[in-house]
Design a protein around this motif. Structure first.
Motif, mmCIF file in Angstrom:
data_model
loop_
_atom_site.group_PDB
_atom_site.id
_atom_site.type_symbol
_atom_site.label_atom_id
_atom_site.label_comp_id
_atom_site.label_asym_id
_atom_site.label_seq_id
_atom_site.Cartn_x
_atom_site.Cartn_y
_atom_site.Cartn_z
ATOM 1 N N GLN A 240 15.029 86.996 58.775
ATOM 2 C CA GLN A 240 16.178 86.083 58.611
ATOM 3 C C GLN A 240 17.239 86.265 59.694
ATOM 4 O O GLN A 240 18.299 85.662 59.650
ATOM 5 N N ARG A 241 16.960 87.126 60.662
ATOM 6 C CA ARG A 241 18.018 87.491 61.616
ATOM 7 C C ARG A 241 18.619 86.267 62.325
ATOM 8 O O ARG A 241 19.830 86.147 62.460
ATOM 9 N N ASP B 204 13.707 91.998 60.351
ATOM 10 C CA ASP B 204 14.465 91.041 59.527
ATOM 11 C C ASP B 204 14.135 89.609 59.943
ATOM 12 O O ASP B 204 14.708 89.070 60.897
ATOM 13 N N GLU C 163 18.763 83.140 61.321
ATOM 14 C CA GLU C 163 19.592 82.356 60.389
ATOM 15 C C GLU C 163 20.910 83.082 60.124
ATOM 16 O O GLU C 163 21.974 82.480 60.051
ATOM 17 N N LYS C 164 20.797 84.408 59.978
ATOM 18 C CA LYS C 164 22.005 85.184 59.645
ATOM 19 C C LYS C 164 22.964 85.281 60.822
ATOM 20 O O LYS C 164 24.173 85.328 60.643
#
Ligand SMILES: O=P(O)(O)OC[C@H]1O[C@H](O)[C@H](O)[C@@H](O)[C@@H]1O
Length: 557
Positions: free
Chosen positions: A34-35, A32, A37-38
């Motif tokens: 985007q991890r 992922d 950012e998430k």
């Protein structure tokens, strides 16, 4: 009756641990992009990265479900509105009112406590301005140069930690000293450097009955009179922060110099009250108000943000994952900031005194782990002391890394090295390494297993406001965990037991204390020979007590 460990969510989390235990944190990042950012968020001047945890999306969702199914919403509302949630001491828990900044009232027993809080703030403002400006004079007309805070536990750790953290904001003509240990060498060492004419003592004790603090305060008063003369004005040099006005006045402190606070402020949550007076003296009243403002903003965030975006809730849930499902016993706190070197000690009391409980709020023993052992010290020092065990030992220790981004002018290269060391460690803990020596295979002594989790908390700058937010963040993390574990985070009966027995032992040193165990009796015998004068006075006290004359007060801090 509801049993946490039998709940569907708890059991699902147990199963999830079984199925995800071999997953690697680094693979979560690969799967992922985007991890980061998430799994990071900002609240004011604080940024939390919680992506380097062995917490998959599924685990996080279940943890959030655990919070949803707990009494968190209700208990949070009860805390902020002054309901009695400290049930064993029959008290509300309202440190949040101390940093409440709006015009809205906060009620305890139907009475708005904000006017009283406001009055005490005004008193702190006046007093700190008088001392800082030099208007406050000692017994022979000189201004105050040294401030000695005498207190222990919550009446020491908070102001001590904050004064050191905010040292760069300190009034240039004032120095601060903290005496807590009953070991006489502590106060002796501090006093040996001071001039009574320019020294101000703050006797900080919620109950005004803590043995260590009273002994230290008496020794300080003796030192003052011995050096300044028996007629010197004690009132100009001793003030108190206490809920026990009467006892403070009996000690010789002028009524107007007793800075009050209230039973509903727990000792370890009291740095926002008059116990924070050294902070106001050091950084000024405006700075003190900024500290409260930072905490207040964190309070608002804690109340308003949905759980999935709520910093204290997320930190609490991740902690619960490690403690209750992964089996971690401890939590390390490593500030990469020398100014925060007292933070691990402060957090130790906050967390371990609050959640070191094994009985739930209904009086039933719990069948799950509660508060972790909190420990740590500053980086990069820790790297050269205990990090080896964290990298390659058999323990599994989640770490909170904490740092401030803004460098000290003139020391940019140091700060850069500090921050890069921290990032390197967090990365190394997660990634691990394969040793070069192939012949040892996977278990060679050169390789680090990795997959060790950490959070990174960045402060834009170590300001009073950001420090306030940081401390409130940890307070609420501890609160959330206590609610999920269904324990009372606000009493400390274990500490009270130690205090009581210390009193009993010193009172009975001269008698044959045969109801103590053989070890205690044997050791007492060895101690007794060195203290014949105490033995006699303890004996007199014991006799007075049997005549019903001893008025020992049972109080709780
Ligand atoms: O402020 P005092 O009444 O002197 O109490 C000082 C300390 O006493 C005990 O150790 C309590 O467990 C602490 O929570 C408290 O802060």
């Amino acid at each position: 009756m509801f049993q946490l460990t039998r709940s569907v969510t708890w059991q699902a989390l147990e199963r999830l641990h079984q199925t995800t235990r071999d997953e690697r944190i680094r693979d979560y990042f690969r799967a992922d992009p985007q991890r980061f950012e998430k799994m990071s968020l900002r609240v004011g001047g604080l940024f939390l990265d919680y992506s380097k945890h062995q917490v998959s999306d599924q685990v996080l969702a279940k943890l959030l479900e655990l919070a949803d199914h707990s009494a968190l919403v209700q208990r949070r509302a009860q805390m902020f509105s002054g309901d009695i949630i400290n049930v064993t001491e029959d008290r509300p828990v309202l440190h949040t009112a101390l940093r409440h900044l709006g015009d809205t009232p906060v009620f305890v027993d139907g009475q708005d406590v904000m006017p009283e809080i406001q009055r005490t703030r005004e008193q702190i403002k006046r007093f700190s301005e008088e001392v800082r400006s030099g208007e406050w004079k000692g017994y022979n007309g000189k201004r105050i140069k040294d401030v000695v805070n005498i207190g222990i536990g919550g009446s020491d750790l908070g102001p001590n930690m904050a004064c050191r953290a905010l040292l760069k904001y300190r009034h240039p003509e004032l120095s601060f000293h903290f005496v807590s240990n009953v070991d006489g060498t502590h106060i002796q060492k501090v006093l040996s450097r001071l001039d009574p004419a320019t020294t101000l003592f703050i006797v900080s004790t919620k109950t005004f009955s803590t043995q260590e603090t009273l002994l230290n305060a008496k020794s300080a008063r003796r030192w003052f009179l011995d050096n300044a003369g028996e007629d010197a004005d004690v009132g100009a040099h001793f003030i108190a922060a206490s809920t026990n006005r009467r006892a403070a006045m009996a000690f010789g402190i002028r009524e107007e110099n007793v800075f009050e606070f209230w039973a509903w402020v727990g000792g370890r949550y009291s740095m926002w009250s008059s116990i924070g007076l050294p902070i106001a003296l050091s950084i000024g009243f405006e700075g003190f108000m900024e500290l409260l403002e930072g905490a207040h903003e964190m309070d608002r965030h804690f109340i308003e943000a949905p759980f999935a975006e709520n910093m204290p809730v997320l930190m609490a849930l991740i902690g619960i994952w490690y403690i209750n499902f992964v089996g971690a016993e401890t939590q390390a706190v490593v500030p990469y900031d020398q100014a925060l070197h007292q933070l691990p000690s402060f957090l130790q009391q906050l967390d371990m005194e609050s959640n070191g409980k094994s009985v739930d709020i209904f009086g039933h023993p719990v069948n799950y782990k509660t508060g972790p052992i909190v420990w740590g010290q500053t980086g990069s020092n820790g790297q050269h002391a205990f990090f080896q065990l964290l990298h390659q030992g058999t323990r599994y220790v989640p770490i909170d890394f904490i740092a401030s981004l803004k460098p000290e002018p003139g020391f940019e290269d140091h700060h850069f090295a500090l921050l890069t060391n921290m990032l390197a460690q967090a990365n190394a803990f997660m990634e691990g390494s394969q040793g070069d020596n192939q012949e040892h295979g996977q278990h060679d002594p050169y390789s680090c297993p990795g997959n060790r989790p950490s959070s990174t908390l960045l402060l834009d700058e170590l300001t009073p406001k950001n420090l306030g937010a940081l401390i409130a963040l940890y307070e609420h993390k501890v609160f959330v965990q206590g609610v999920i574990w269904n324990i009372n985070s606000f009493d400390q009966w274990g500490v009270q037991l130690g205090k009581r027995i210390a009193g009993e032992i010193s009172e009975r040193i001269d008698t044959n204390a045969s109801d103590f165990d053989a070890s205690t009796q044997g050791l007492l015998q060895l101690v007794r020979d060195h203290f014949p004068q105490h033995a006699t006075s303890a004996n007199d006290k014991a006799k007075a007590k049997t005549k019903g004359k001893s008025g020992k007060q049972e109080t709780s801090p």
